[in-house]
Design a protein around this motif. Structure first.
Motif, short mmCIF file in Angstrom:
data_model
loop_
_atom_site.label_atom_id
_atom_site.label_comp_id
_atom_site.label_asym_id
_atom_site.label_seq_id
_atom_site.Cartn_x
_atom_site.Cartn_y
_atom_site.Cartn_z
N LEU A 234 39.56 81.79 -26.86
CA LEU A 234 40.35 82.32 -26.44
C LEU A 234 41.81 81.20 -26.60
O LEU A 234 41.87 80.00 -26.34
N ASP B 124 46.16 85.92 -24.63
CA ASP B 124 45.79 86.29 -24.99
C ASP B 124 44.50 85.36 -22.79
O ASP B 124 44.69 86.05 -22.36
N LEU B 125 45.19 84.49 -23.09
CA LEU B 125 44.47 83.52 -22.42
C LEU B 125 45.78 83.79 -21.44
O LEU B 125 45.19 84.18 -19.93
N LEU C 104 44.62 86.56 -19.33
CA LEU C 104 43.74 86.74 -18.96
C LEU C 104 43.72 85.82 -17.77
O LEU C 104 43.46 86.97 -16.31
N THR D 128 35.61 78.11 -25.14
CA THR D 128 36.70 78.00 -25.93
C THR D 128 36.84 76.86 -25.53
O THR D 128 37.54 76.08 -26.82
N THR E 246 47.07 76.88 -25.67
CA THR E 246 45.36 76.45 -24.84
C THR E 246 45.15 75.10 -23.91
O THR E 246 44.25 74.44 -23.12
N VAL F 169 35.77 90.99 -22.26
CA VAL F 169 36.61 89.59 -23.05
C VAL F 169 36.24 89.35 -23.62
O VAL F 169 36.91 89.35 -25.08
N LEU G 299 38.77 90.00 -26.09
CA LEU G 299 40.07 89.02 -26.77
C LEU G 299 39.30 88.50 -27.70
O LEU G 299 39.84 87.45 -28.10
N LEU G 300 37.95 88.59 -27.76
CA LEU G 300 37.16 87.26 -28.88
C LEU G 300 36.68 88.16 -30.22
O LEU G 300 36.24 87.38 -30.67
#
Length: 290
Positions: free
Chosen positions: A124, A128-129, A132, A170, A188, A232, A236-237
């Motif tokens: 992620l 997106d991260l 979420l 992640t 990140t 998720v 997302l992944l």
């Protein structure tokens, strides 16, 4: 995903579920105590330590398989908790326990058949991260706000654990691929703070849910957990659930089997009367304070 990686993920996930179950059984026996007393109770800290062992084993399993697979195996926590609870009470395991366990096991085998050929672990990052974490925070506040019931708290705890698993996956992949410095990149940077907040939220929410018993809250949290992780993972992944035409049907049958098994297990009485559990907790707190 190779067979060695799959086997490793299964073994580590099953061991993690066993540790979580042992911790949950201990937590439920002390769930009636207020937080200030729990903090002085050695038995509660042993339960937290068992949860920590389960978390370490879970993190170790994440690089070896898709998030959907690893989180689905977490449903074994319910099976182990019911069996360990019966063992602790020195009671025979009944038909409901065995039947529920068999259904969960069959459902997990089907999940393995469907996800076994799926893509590996993903990371992620970026929008997106951030998105979420914002959505998760809003949902947890909504579910846990005020005098929420046990099932609402359990659902919130399951969501927190499911999203936490994605962040831990992640973290592991980033560190293994680029060292600790990879966690400091702009895309990140929210991973570590998100992990810390979700760990606290998940533990507190599930602990509060156990005030209403063990079977039903634990069943809800361990069902919502893999469902959250599956959403998720797929959204997302980029994980996929199989690739054959019949995989969708098999996935549906697996979900029905697991849901039926969890429902049977949730109907199993907690066992010890509240008075006896309260007395045991008070004795533990007195022993911890002496």
């Amino acid at each position: 995903m190779d067979l060695t990686g799959t086997a490793t993920a299964i073994v580590l996930s099953a061991a993690s579920a066993l540790a979580y179950a042992a911790g949950a059984v201990r937590q439920q026996r002390l769930a009636h105590l207020p937080g200030a007393v729990l903090a002085r109770t050695s038995a509660w800290w042993w339960a937290i330590a068992l949860n920590g062992v389960g978390g370490v084993l879970h993190v170790a399993a994440l690089p070896f398989g898709p998030l959907v697979l690893v989180q689905s195996l977490g449903v074994l926590t319910v099976v182990f908790a019911v069996l360990l609870g019966a063992l602790a009470r020195r009671e025979a395991v009944g038909r409901a326990e065995w039947g529920g366990s068999a259904l969960v096991g069959a459902g997990l085998v089907a999940v393995l058949l469907v996800v076994g050929t799926g893509s590996g672990a993903g990371v992620l990052s970026g929008g997106d991260l951030g998105g979420l974490l914002v959505v998760t925070g809003a949902v947890l506040v909504l579910l846990g706000w005020g005098n929420a019931g046990g099932l609402r708290l359990a659902a919130a705890g399951g969501i927190a654990f499911g999203v936490l698993a994605a962040l831990l996956q992640t973290t592991v992949l980033l560190v293994s691929g680029g060292g600790v410095g990879a966690l400091l990149h702009a895309d990140t940077a929210l991973v570590v703070p998100g992990v810390l907040v979700l760990v606290v939220a998940a533990v507190l929410l599930t602990q509060r849910s156990y005030r209403h018993g063990l079977g039903a809250p634990l069943s809800v949290s361990t069902t919502v957990n893999p469902l959250t992780a599956a959403v998720v993972g797929v959204v997302l992944l980029g994980e996929r659930v199989g690739g054959e035409p019949g995989d969708a049907v098999l996935a549906l049958l697996a979900a029905l089997a697991i849901a039926g098994g969890v429902h049977l297990l949730s109907l199993v009485p907690a066992g010890a009367p509240a008075a006896r559990s309260r007395a045991e907790g008070e004795q533990a707190s007195v022993g911890a304070g002496s």
